[in-house]
Scaffold this motif. Sequence first.
Motif, PDB file in Angstrom:
ATOM      1  N   TYR A 170       0.836  -1.202   0.000  1.00 54.97           N
ATOM      2  CA  TYR A 170       0.000   0.000   0.000  1.00 54.97           C
ATOM      3  C   TYR A 170       0.873   1.257   0.000  1.00 54.97           C
ATOM      4  CZ  TYR A 170      -2.791   3.784   1.984  1.00 54.97           C
ATOM      5  OH  TYR A 170      -3.380   4.998   2.220  1.00 54.97           O
ATOM      6  N   SER A 171       1.951   1.252   0.800  1.00 51.57           N
ATOM      7  CA  SER A 171       2.824   2.428   0.869  1.00 51.57           C
ATOM      8  C   SER A 171       3.477   2.707  -0.478  1.00 51.57           C
ATOM      9  CB  SER A 171       3.902   2.231   1.945  1.00 51.57           C
ATOM     10  OG  SER A 171       4.867   1.274   1.544  1.00 51.57           O
ATOM     11  N   GLN A 172       3.731   1.659  -1.270  1.00 50.79           N
ATOM     12  CA  GLN A 172       4.357   1.835  -2.574  1.00 50.79           C
ATOM     13  C   GLN A 172       3.404   2.432  -3.601  1.00 50.79           C
ATOM     14  OE1 GLN A 172       5.661  -2.206  -3.183  1.00 50.79           O
ATOM     15  NE2 GLN A 172       7.624  -1.863  -2.192  1.00 50.79           N
ATOM     16  N   SER A 173       2.110   2.408  -3.286  1.00 53.60           N
ATOM     17  CA  SER A 173       1.128   2.985  -4.205  1.00 53.60           C
ATOM     18  C   SER A 173       0.844   4.455  -3.916  1.00 53.60           C
ATOM     19  CB  SER A 173      -0.193   2.200  -4.117  1.00 53.60           C
ATOM     20  OG  SER A 173      -0.808   2.399  -2.847  1.00 53.60           O
ATOM     21  N   ILE A 174       1.394   4.967  -2.810  1.00 51.99           N
ATOM     22  CA  ILE A 174       1.162   6.361  -2.436  1.00 51.99           C
ATOM     23  C   ILE A 174       2.099   7.267  -3.234  1.00 51.99           C
ATOM     24  CG2 ILE A 174       1.244   8.027  -0.536  1.00 51.99           C
ATOM     25  CD1 ILE A 174       0.675   5.726   1.372  1.00 51.99           C
ATOM     26  N   PRO A 175       1.587   8.326  -3.841  1.00 57.01           N
ATOM     27  CA  PRO A 175       2.462   9.250  -4.592  1.00 57.01           C
ATOM     28  C   PRO A 175       3.577   9.806  -3.716  1.00 57.01           C
ATOM     29  CG  PRO A 175       0.138   9.708  -5.032  1.00 57.01           C
ATOM     30  CD  PRO A 175       0.170   8.708  -3.915  1.00 57.01           C
ATOM     31  N   GLY A 176       4.769   9.945  -4.314  1.00 59.92           N
ATOM     32  CA  GLY A 176       5.906  10.487  -3.591  1.00 59.92           C
ATOM     33  C   GLY A 176       6.616   9.481  -2.715  1.00 59.92           C
ATOM     34  N   LYS A 177       6.407   8.185  -3.004  1.00 59.51           N
ATOM     35  CA  LYS A 177       7.024   7.139  -2.183  1.00 59.51           C
ATOM     36  C   LYS A 177       8.553   7.268  -2.177  1.00 59.51           C
ATOM     37  CE  LYS A 177       7.246   3.798  -5.968  1.00 59.51           C
ATOM     38  NZ  LYS A 177       6.839   2.479  -6.456  1.00 59.51           N
ATOM     39  N   ALA A 178       9.163   6.783  -1.106  1.00 63.66           N
ATOM     40  CA  ALA A 178      10.619   6.848  -0.967  1.00 63.66           C
ATOM     41  C   ALA A 178      11.266   5.645  -1.640  1.00 63.66           C
ATOM     42  CB  ALA A 178      10.989   6.879   0.514  1.00 63.66           C
ATOM     43  N   ASP A 179      12.581   5.703  -1.818  1.00 62.51           N
ATOM     44  CA  ASP A 179      13.322   4.567  -2.352  1.00 62.51           C
ATOM     45  C   ASP A 179      13.312   3.413  -1.359  1.00 62.51           C
ATOM     46  OD1 ASP A 179      13.908   6.007  -4.624  1.00 62.51           O
ATOM     47  OD2 ASP A 179      15.822   6.772  -3.821  1.00 62.51           O
ATOM     48  N   VAL A 180      13.744   2.231  -1.836  1.00 64.69           N
ATOM     49  CA  VAL A 180      13.657   1.025  -1.025  1.00 64.69           C
ATOM     50  C   VAL A 180      14.486   1.134   0.259  1.00 64.69           C
ATOM     51  CG1 VAL A 180      14.195  -1.440  -0.936  1.00 64.69           C
ATOM     52  CG2 VAL A 180      13.160  -0.462  -2.990  1.00 64.69           C
ATOM     53  N   LEU A 181      15.735   1.559   0.160  1.00 69.69           N
ATOM     54  CA  LEU A 181      16.613   1.569   1.331  1.00 69.69           C
ATOM     55  C   LEU A 181      16.160   2.556   2.415  1.00 69.69           C
ATOM     56  CD1 LEU A 181      20.191   1.072  -0.149  1.00 69.69           C
ATOM     57  CD2 LEU A 181      18.587  -0.613   0.752  1.00 69.69           C
ATOM     58  N   PRO A 182      15.827   3.821   2.070  1.00 68.59           N
ATOM     59  CA  PRO A 182      15.296   4.710   3.113  1.00 68.59           C
ATOM     60  C   PRO A 182      13.996   4.190   3.719  1.00 68.59           C
ATOM     61  CG  PRO A 182      15.969   5.973   1.195  1.00 68.59           C
ATOM     62  CD  PRO A 182      16.016   4.541   0.793  1.00 68.59           C
ATOM     63  N   THR A 183      13.164   3.550   2.885  1.00 66.50           N
ATOM     64  CA  THR A 183      11.920   2.972   3.399  1.00 66.50           C
ATOM     65  C   THR A 183      12.214   1.901   4.434  1.00 66.50           C
ATOM     66  OG1 THR A 183      10.677   3.403   1.369  1.00 66.50           O
ATOM     67  CG2 THR A 183       9.868   1.633   2.782  1.00 66.50           C
ATOM     68  N   MET A 184      13.135   0.972   4.111  1.00 67.34           N
ATOM     69  CA  MET A 184      13.483  -0.092   5.045  1.00 67.34           C
ATOM     70  C   MET A 184      14.166   0.456   6.291  1.00 67.34           C
ATOM     71  SD  MET A 184      12.196  -2.786   3.991  1.00 67.34           S
ATOM     72  CE  MET A 184      12.843  -3.630   5.428  1.00 67.34           C
ATOM     73  N   ALA A 185      14.965   1.523   6.127  1.00 67.55           N
ATOM     74  CA  ALA A 185      15.609   2.140   7.290  1.00 67.55           C
ATOM     75  C   ALA A 185      14.555   2.719   8.233  1.00 67.55           C
ATOM     76  CB  ALA A 185      16.575   3.230   6.832  1.00 67.55           C
ATOM     77  N   SER A 186      13.569   3.415   7.674  1.00 61.19           N
ATOM     78  CA  SER A 186      12.508   4.012   8.496  1.00 61.19           C
ATOM     79  C   SER A 186      11.710   2.943   9.227  1.00 61.19           C
ATOM     80  CB  SER A 186      11.570   4.839   7.607  1.00 61.19           C
ATOM     81  OG  SER A 186      12.267   5.855   6.929  1.00 61.19           O
ATOM     82  N   ILE A 187      11.315   1.896   8.505  1.00 58.96           N
ATOM     83  CA  ILE A 187      10.546   0.806   9.111  1.00 58.96           C
ATOM     84  C   ILE A 187      11.352   0.127  10.211  1.00 58.96           C
ATOM     85  CG2 ILE A 187       9.583  -1.487   8.649  1.00 58.96           C
ATOM     86  CD1 ILE A 187       8.755  -0.426   5.880  1.00 58.96           C
ATOM     87  N   SER A 188      12.637  -0.095   9.949  1.00 60.71           N
ATOM     88  CA  SER A 188      13.497  -0.769  10.922  1.00 60.71           C
ATOM     89  C   SER A 188      13.618   0.036  12.206  1.00 60.71           C
ATOM     90  CB  SER A 188      14.886  -1.012  10.326  1.00 60.71           C
ATOM     91  OG  SER A 188      14.811  -1.824   9.184  1.00 60.71           O
ATOM     92  N   LEU A 189      13.841   1.347  12.084  1.00 59.19           N
ATOM     93  CA  LEU A 189      14.046   2.174  13.273  1.00 59.19           C
ATOM     94  C   LEU A 189      12.754   2.322  14.082  1.00 59.19           C
ATOM     95  CD1 LEU A 189      16.455   4.862  11.796  1.00 59.19           C
ATOM     96  CD2 LEU A 189      17.017   2.939  13.304  1.00 59.19           C
ATOM     97  N   VAL A 190      11.615   2.427  13.386  1.00 56.69           N
ATOM     98  CA  VAL A 190      10.328   2.454  14.100  1.00 56.69           C
ATOM     99  C   VAL A 190      10.130   1.136  14.846  1.00 56.69           C
ATOM    100  CG1 VAL A 190       7.820   2.450  13.816  1.00 56.69           C
ATOM    101  CG2 VAL A 190       9.212   4.099  12.560  1.00 56.69           C
TER     102      VAL A 190
END
Length: 296
Positions: A170-190
């Motif tokens: 779902y997050s990948q369908s949102i306009p303005g999505k981030a690249d894979v690595l920053p996305t995984m970094a954000s998810i990991s830290l949360v």
Amino acid sequence: MKPEHRKGILLIAAGATAMSFAPVFVRLADVPPTTSAFYRLAIGGFVLAAISFRTVRFDLGIRLWGALVLAGVVFALDLAFWHRSIHYIGPGSATILGNLQVFFVAIFGWIVLRERLGPMYVVGILIALTGLVLLVGDGWGRPGGNFRWGVVFGLLTAVTYAVYLVILRYSQSIPGKADVLPTMASISLVGAVVLAIAVIAERQSFAVPSSVDGVLLVAYAVTGQVVAWVLVAKGLPLLPVSRASLILLIQPSLAFLWDVLLLKRPTSEIELVGAALAIVGIYIGMKRGSVSTVAP
């Protein structure tokens, strides 16, 4: 074979192989399940953040940030369940159970998105369930409840991982999505923050008993949360989904093999047949075009 296909196969196979060692590290490290999950996301998250620092964006919008935070919370739950399953029934069985997420993702698509499942899905789930019964049947009647809880936590791993993948898609369908690595970094830290709270709530310790345990935890975080994800993320766009899904099954297959060879898991012929049937059933379930599977 096209050069890009060959490259994709090598990248995904390497990523799946790296991921297959993750549950072994969890089992060997002498720390509680929630603590090892915390270190995976904390260390892995900081490494991913450092790698992707130049591409980090903070103007993602409330909707996308909300999806990433929710994904981090669910992924933290997924790892907490998976680690408990690993400690109770071993890396191999726990990882095979976690890969059943493909069926829960498909069921979500059927109920919510009105996607047609088709006969091959039914065949796949019947084969996987047959394999699962053979794999865990002998241990179900053992005295004490740890084995049964291990199976329950393994199934909860599959459910929460399926929810995580749906949120991620779902997050990948949102306009303005981030690249894979920053996305995984954000998810990991949360997720690391969530697990830190869980460690405190469970009155567990963040202490690492020895340098060997420290090395195991760092190796787990780097291979499981960084190397594997980077390799798979780079390889997936180079291959058809069906072929990528087949290659990703290296991960649960090798995890079961490492459990037998490295951790000396007592395994009967029936359990081996069950593990093989479960993996074949998972592959057939993936052929319907659901999310590609890679264990937590």
